[in-house]
Design a protein around this motif. Structure first.
Motif, mmCIF file in Angstrom:
data_model
loop_
_atom_site.group_PDB
_atom_site.id
_atom_site.type_symbol
_atom_site.label_atom_id
_atom_site.label_comp_id
_atom_site.label_asym_id
_atom_site.label_seq_id
_atom_site.Cartn_x
_atom_site.Cartn_y
_atom_site.Cartn_z
ATOM 1 N N HIS A 18 -28.992 0.127 1.584
ATOM 2 C CA HIS A 18 -28.411 0.710 0.373
ATOM 3 C C HIS A 18 -28.397 2.220 0.576
ATOM 4 C CE1 HIS A 18 -28.084 2.135 -3.756
ATOM 5 N NE2 HIS A 18 -27.677 0.930 -4.097
ATOM 6 N N PRO A 19 -27.245 2.889 0.380
ATOM 7 C CA PRO A 19 -27.114 4.300 0.769
ATOM 8 C C PRO A 19 -28.087 5.254 0.084
ATOM 9 C CG PRO A 19 -25.252 3.589 -0.586
ATOM 10 C CD PRO A 19 -26.004 2.363 -0.209
ATOM 11 N N LYS A 20 -28.508 4.942 -1.123
ATOM 12 C CA LYS A 20 -29.418 5.842 -1.849
ATOM 13 C C LYS A 20 -30.863 5.364 -1.785
ATOM 14 C CE LYS A 20 -26.016 7.668 -5.133
ATOM 15 N NZ LYS A 20 -25.665 7.830 -6.574
ATOM 16 N N LYS A 21 -31.072 4.073 -1.935
ATOM 17 C CA LYS A 21 -32.429 3.556 -2.061
ATOM 18 C C LYS A 21 -33.095 3.233 -0.718
ATOM 19 C CE LYS A 21 -32.896 0.507 -5.410
ATOM 20 N NZ LYS A 21 -32.621 -0.695 -6.229
ATOM 21 N N LYS A 22 -32.277 3.108 0.344
ATOM 22 C CA LYS A 22 -32.796 2.759 1.680
ATOM 23 C C LYS A 22 -33.553 1.430 1.641
ATOM 24 C CE LYS A 22 -31.108 6.653 3.012
ATOM 25 N NZ LYS A 22 -29.718 6.640 3.545
ATOM 26 N N THR A 23 -32.965 0.501 0.933
ATOM 27 C CA THR A 23 -33.554 -0.822 0.787
ATOM 28 C C THR A 23 -32.659 -1.875 1.427
ATOM 29 O OG1 THR A 23 -32.508 -0.930 -1.392
ATOM 30 C CG2 THR A 23 -34.840 -0.320 -1.326
ATOM 31 N N VAL A 24 -33.219 -3.079 1.593
ATOM 32 C CA VAL A 24 -32.448 -4.192 2.131
ATOM 33 C C VAL A 24 -32.988 -5.475 1.513
ATOM 34 C CG1 VAL A 24 -33.947 -4.656 4.135
ATOM 35 C CG2 VAL A 24 -31.479 -5.121 4.296
ATOM 36 N N GLY A 25 -32.155 -6.502 1.449
ATOM 37 C CA GLY A 25 -32.596 -7.799 0.958
ATOM 38 C C GLY A 25 -33.146 -8.640 2.097
ATOM 39 N N VAL A 26 -34.181 -9.415 1.814
ATOM 40 C CA VAL A 26 -34.749 -10.338 2.806
ATOM 41 C C VAL A 26 -35.012 -11.685 2.142
ATOM 42 C CG1 VAL A 26 -35.784 -8.644 4.369
ATOM 43 C CG2 VAL A 26 -37.059 -9.388 2.351
ATOM 44 N N ARG A 27 -34.946 -12.746 2.945
ATOM 45 C CA ARG A 27 -35.259 -14.075 2.418
ATOM 46 C C ARG A 27 -35.623 -15.031 3.534
ATOM 47 N NH1 ARG A 27 -30.534 -18.244 1.333
ATOM 48 N NH2 ARG A 27 -32.376 -19.254 0.510
ATOM 49 N N ILE A 28 -36.330 -16.102 3.165
ATOM 50 C CA ILE A 28 -36.671 -17.182 4.095
ATOM 51 C C ILE A 28 -36.156 -18.475 3.461
ATOM 52 C CG2 ILE A 28 -38.517 -18.422 5.281
ATOM 53 C CD1 ILE A 28 -40.247 -15.895 4.973
ATOM 54 N N PRO A 29 -35.118 -19.075 4.007
ATOM 55 C CA PRO A 29 -34.517 -20.248 3.375
ATOM 56 C C PRO A 29 -35.316 -21.524 3.619
ATOM 57 C CG PRO A 29 -33.375 -19.755 5.413
ATOM 58 C CD PRO A 29 -34.394 -18.663 5.216
ATOM 59 N N ASP A 30 -35.256 -22.417 2.654
ATOM 60 C CA ASP A 30 -35.883 -23.726 2.773
ATOM 61 C C ASP A 30 -34.782 -24.747 3.068
ATOM 62 O OD1 ASP A 30 -37.648 -25.807 2.713
ATOM 63 O OD2 ASP A 30 -37.857 -25.868 0.530
ATOM 64 N N HIS A 31 -34.229 -24.648 4.268
ATOM 65 C CA HIS A 31 -33.118 -25.516 4.657
ATOM 66 C C HIS A 31 -33.226 -25.789 6.156
ATOM 67 C CE1 HIS A 31 -29.012 -26.928 5.454
ATOM 68 N NE2 HIS A 31 -28.908 -27.138 4.146
ATOM 69 N N ALA A 32 -33.191 -27.067 6.530
ATOM 70 C CA ALA A 32 -33.450 -27.457 7.920
ATOM 71 C C ALA A 32 -32.450 -26.858 8.903
ATOM 72 C CB ALA A 32 -33.448 -28.982 8.033
ATOM 73 N N VAL A 33 -31.183 -26.814 8.531
ATOM 74 C CA VAL A 33 -30.161 -26.293 9.442
ATOM 75 C C VAL A 33 -30.325 -24.787 9.633
ATOM 76 C CG1 VAL A 33 -27.681 -25.974 9.819
ATOM 77 C CG2 VAL A 33 -28.549 -28.138 8.883
ATOM 78 N N ALA A 34 -30.504 -24.071 8.529
ATOM 79 C CA ALA A 34 -30.703 -22.619 8.627
ATOM 80 C C ALA A 34 -31.965 -22.304 9.421
ATOM 81 C CB ALA A 34 -30.791 -22.014 7.226
ATOM 82 N N GLN A 35 -33.038 -23.048 9.186
ATOM 83 C CA GLN A 35 -34.286 -22.809 9.913
ATOM 84 C C GLN A 35 -34.136 -23.102 11.406
ATOM 85 O OE1 GLN A 35 -37.391 -21.684 9.460
ATOM 86 N NE2 GLN A 35 -37.060 -21.000 7.372
ATOM 87 N N ALA A 36 -33.431 -24.172 11.743
ATOM 88 C CA ALA A 36 -33.205 -24.511 13.155
ATOM 89 C C ALA A 36 -32.394 -23.419 13.850
ATOM 90 C CB ALA A 36 -32.489 -25.856 13.260
ATOM 91 N N LEU A 37 -31.397 -22.904 13.167
ATOM 92 C CA LEU A 37 -30.561 -21.853 13.732
ATOM 93 C C LEU A 37 -31.361 -20.570 13.935
ATOM 94 C CD1 LEU A 37 -27.757 -20.943 14.643
ATOM 95 C CD2 LEU A 37 -27.227 -20.419 12.257
ATOM 96 N N LEU A 38 -32.179 -20.207 12.946
ATOM 97 C CA LEU A 38 -32.998 -19.002 13.049
ATOM 98 C C LEU A 38 -34.025 -19.135 14.169
ATOM 99 C CD1 LEU A 38 -33.506 -18.437 9.231
ATOM 100 C CD2 LEU A 38 -32.295 -16.872 10.771
ATOM 101 N N ALA A 39 -34.613 -20.317 14.319
ATOM 102 C CA ALA A 39 -35.590 -20.552 15.386
ATOM 103 C C ALA A 39 -34.939 -20.414 16.756
ATOM 104 C CB ALA A 39 -36.214 -21.934 15.221
ATOM 105 N N GLU A 40 -33.734 -20.953 16.891
ATOM 106 C CA GLU A 40 -33.010 -20.873 18.166
ATOM 107 C C GLU A 40 -32.574 -19.442 18.450
ATOM 108 O OE1 GLU A 40 -31.414 -22.139 21.719
ATOM 109 O OE2 GLU A 40 -32.559 -23.370 20.308
ATOM 110 N N LEU A 41 -32.181 -18.735 17.427
ATOM 111 C CA LEU A 41 -31.692 -17.363 17.591
ATOM 112 C C LEU A 41 -32.831 -16.398 17.907
ATOM 113 C CD1 LEU A 41 -28.975 -15.840 17.385
ATOM 114 C CD2 LEU A 41 -29.515 -15.394 14.984
ATOM 115 N N GLY A 42 -33.998 -16.628 17.300
ATOM 116 C CA GLY A 42 -35.160 -15.789 17.564
ATOM 117 C C GLY A 42 -35.141 -14.440 16.869
ATOM 118 N N GLU A 43 -34.266 -14.279 15.907
ATOM 119 C CA GLU A 43 -34.162 -13.040 15.136
ATOM 120 C C GLU A 43 -33.460 -13.347 13.818
ATOM 121 O OE1 GLU A 43 -30.728 -10.357 16.423
ATOM 122 O OE2 GLU A 43 -31.120 -11.483 18.267
#
Length: 206
Positions: free
Chosen positions: A113-138
């Motif tokens: 965010h240009p003024k606040k220097k913030t960002v959104g973060v989340r950890i999804p509870d979904h098997a496909v998203a979790q599998a993709l994130l695990a494979e991607l490693g980031e």
């Protein structure tokens, strides 16, 4: 044309997930399922992907992008979390929440965010998203797949493929995952602010 991958919602095929992760590393912009609705995603440093997300969704520079993380430890690399906030977020993850927090230097400047220097973060509870994130490693840089002028996100992978065929590079379809986006909680100002009521229960933050 976008590649189309049909994956099992609970036991996603490893070969398919590996292929999608490889395409993300090569600069692809994908549409993928989460525990709240479908999202657009690309690698953190993918400037072209970020620009394409902004174009697809007609976003301005005040939009909070979300870093979708596999684990709490990974999330902690990208945002500053004090002890009280740590406990509150830990208790609510994985789940359908996005948390806005001050970003660390690991987050590319164009995502802040240009003024606040913030960002959104989340950890999804979904098997496909979790599998993709695990494979991607980031984390995946993400934004809800909500098109301009529409009140609800698209819920069917085939429809996403049809409408965004020449805009995204791949569609990961695991069936309907709902139309309600995440609940957004802003911890960046000291007090807890519920920015958006969504799929996550807000009672624990009120």
């Amino acid at each position: 044309m976008a590649k189309y991958f049909d994956v099992h919602p609970e036991n996603p095929q490893r070969r398919t997930i590996g292929s999608v992760a490889d395409s993300i590393r090569s600069g692809a912009l994908i549409a993928y399922p989460t525990d709240s609705c479908y999202a657009l995603g690309c690698q953190l440093g993918n400037r072209d992907g970020i620009a394409r997300i902004r174009t697809i969704r007609n976003l301005d520079d005040r939009h909070h992008f979300t870093l979708v993380c596999e684990t709490f430890a990974q999330l902690g690399q990208f945002v500053h979390i004090d002890n009280d906030v740590f406990r509150a977020i830990k208790a609510a993850t994985p789940g359908s929440y996005t948390f806005i927090l001050p970003a660390t230097k690991e987050v590319p400047r164009q995502l802040l965010h240009p003024k606040k220097k913030t960002v959104g973060v989340r950890i999804p509870d979904h098997a496909v998203a979790q599998a993709l994130l695990a494979e991607l490693g980031e984390p995946l840089l993400s934004s809800t797949l909500l098109l301009p002028g529409e009140e609800a996100p698209m819920t069917q992978g085939w429809e996403i493929k049809e409408r965004l065929d020449h805009t995204v590079d791949a569609v990961l379809d695991s069936g309907d995952c709902g139309t309600e986006p995440t609940t957004v909680i802003d911890f960046s100002g000291g007090d807890i602010e519920i920015v958006r009521h969504g799929a996550g229960d807000t009672s624990r933050f009120e």
